[in-house]
Design an enzyme around this catalytic site. Sequence first.
Site, PDB file in Angstrom:
ATOM      1  CG  ASP A  90       5.538  12.136  11.798  1.00 51.10           C
ATOM      2  OD1 ASP A  90       5.389  12.947  10.791  1.00 51.10           O
ATOM      3  OD2 ASP A  90       5.341  11.289  11.092  1.00 51.10           O
ATOM      4  CG  LEU A 117      -2.231  -1.541   1.098  1.00 49.46           C
ATOM      5  CD1 LEU A 117      -2.467  -1.198   2.513  1.00 49.46           C
ATOM      6  CD2 LEU A 117      -2.963  -1.410  -0.128  1.00 49.46           C
TER       7      LEU A 117
END
Length: 847
Positions: A635, A516
């Site tokens: 993040d 992915l």
Amino acid sequence: MALHILLSLIISTILLIPSCFFLKSVSATASITTTKFLRDPGTLASNNAVFKMGFFSPANSTNRYFGIWYDLKEFDATDVVWVANSNNPIKDSSGFLKVSNNGNLQLLNEQNVLFWSTNTSHQTNNSLVAHLLDTGNLVLVSTSTSMIIWQSFEHLTNSFLSQMTISINKDNIHEKSTVLRSWKNASDPSDGYFTLGIIPNTLLEFSIWDANKRYWRSGPWNGNLFIGVPSLTAEATFGFRIIQNVIEGTVEILFSVTDDTLIIYFFLNYDGNILLKNLEDDKSKWKIWWQSFQSECDVYGKCGAFGRCNPKDSPICKCIKGFEPKNIDEWRQGNWTNGCTRRTRLQCSSDNNGKNTRDKLDGFLLLKDTKVPDYAEFLLVDDENQCKMKCLGHCSCLAYAYPKGIGCMIWNGSLIDLQELSPDGTDIFIRLAHSELGERNSRILFIAIPVTVIATFFFGYYLWRWMRRRNDRKSSKQEMYSLDSVLNSINHKNLALFKFKQLEIATNGFTLENKLGQGGFGPVYKGILEGGQGIAVKRLSSASGQGLQEFMNEVLVISKLQHKNLVKLLGCCVEREEKILVYEFMPNKSLDALLFDSNNQKQLDWKTRFNIINGICRGLLYLHRDSRLKIIHRDLKASNILLDEDLNPKISDFGMARIFGTKQDQANTLRVVGTYGYMSPEYAMGGRFSEKSDIFSLGVLLLEIISGRKNRIVLEYEPCGLLIHAWKLWKENNMLSLIDSTVLDACFQDEILKCIQLGLLCVQEFPEDRPTISALITMLDVTDITDLPHPKQPGFTQRQACASDGLPHHGEEHFTLNHLSFTDVLVEQSCGRVFIIPRIHFCHKGF
């Protein structure tokens, strides 16, 4: 008829003589009577022109309030020191202040709706007049008796001015007395979350409460200063006087300034910080003379029971000698609120039969220069030695101190809110078992220390040589042992442990067709379990800069979180040298895969984008405020926002996340991690992160979602980054140019413009200017954007260079930084602006 008029004039003159005589002694320019009203937008100044009273609207608000403020060159709502109708604003400019027929000072509008009143029982109104005195005190005075009927100094809001006197009856106080109350925020003077007051005990001290939780304390009053805040020293020009009447049970607190040219006052900010503000000589602006929060250690109980806080240490919390962390895992993660527990039980001074030998007696450990803990009891003794013996004679006594000006203080319970105040603190003596005091014969120590040093050197050298010969397999086994310890601490009912073979079959051998994506941590694969459930398998690469620490962190953090806008961790695999995380499968991949792809952007109409923005904010609210743990993500970016089958967002990748204590606001790190385009200035350059650093990343993300552009791409017509481009358009009032063309024609322009404004509020340079996530969600629901605050300049300290600097173009990917090492500082001029840029070196893997 003429005689009647003449008699009326004579009587009126006689009645006015006392009033006029009285007005000579105060300010005739700042008075209100039954016939002389003060109407919005009128103002009245005090005689010395230092203070002014009248109607005002706070920043970014159209509500009208009546207040008193310092009369400076330019009005600023932050200079308002008293507000009458703080909880009941007038919605238009029809307000006026008058002395009513029932003898009260009242605030009404044109419809005679009452918004505020002094509520006195004085019935005669024809001799009442209201004045603004030179001290800033609004008084309602009877001109016939010169008696003050009511005064604002007895009804404080968020400010404590010179010449004020606060009288408190301690017998009527059960838990605390409220002296000051903060505004809710800079635009709303209604009752805020923070209050300043005193606790009704023998040793007087100030405290700040956040709602019903203690947030800060001053330490006891010693007759000259509060010993917990030695930085607020008594000056010759100003200071406190506290008068306690033990017989009547009252306390009077006075704050006075002897130098008339010094304009100074205390102010409780809406963030819970007490500021001592001083007006500069040119009377143009204020400077902060002192503030209650100098460091994280000033937060009440930062290190828990028997923990001592020192802002110069890393970590800032340590258990005092003889104690150890109550929860070692939380302690290592920087959550110190559970505090420390005693290693060795106390023996007490003697048993009931007097059989304890002298060498088993408890003793005392001296802690120098300390902020004394909370919940002290005062004993009346002759000297410090008697204080020590009193404590030693009772098993419940855990510590004592004998500070100058106070005398004997003892503690019978847990020691809370210990802090190093070197060199101005108090000496406190902590009771320890004899075995913890570490007394040794000096001759033995004289011989043992050199021998130990030499032996340690040779042992260390041998150990170093031996460790260098250790192979990678041994290192991996040690990692697996650490992983097993972490996994054993997790509730296995909520987290499955997968076999490697099981995941290998599910992903068809981790084939390229099932891949992915690729991040700094390693690849992610699509998989299907035996029962048909789709999964996403995150396989930590052995070459990744994100290793064991990030893996364990993500397992520990996300396994405890449950929210519809957070990706769900199904389980993990720790086998051989593999470290694998298994998530629920998101069929629409990550947000960046659609947002920055011209072929897929059309799937994201404005309604979908707004739903994504709202979902991300709800997920972040859960992390910051609503979960059992307070999580800073560190993040947050488009590639870490996954989309389910209905394009609902889910925040993912908690490898960089940090758990905060419930009262912790920020932390520092020497290891700066995250994606550089989304980092806040204070984090990228100083390693300081908090909720507000996540808010900065969220602001970048909002602007990307609205514009369909990456923050660091190079635009043909604006060769700098997205933040500079958005700020330039804001100043030019041309925000429509920022909107992605695929949603520009939608019927939601006001909502889009609002989201742009919120994005710019989130990326402001200074953390204190950025909104909290709860405030941001509230503003998302606001329909009138004129009520929103106006943003200040974004943080440009990250490197936002022009095309010649070789920044990535459209279609290139960002990088996740695993390690940053700052070496020097560069001043660079780019795009007509000057930037101070840290030169950095980092290792990364393409994401």
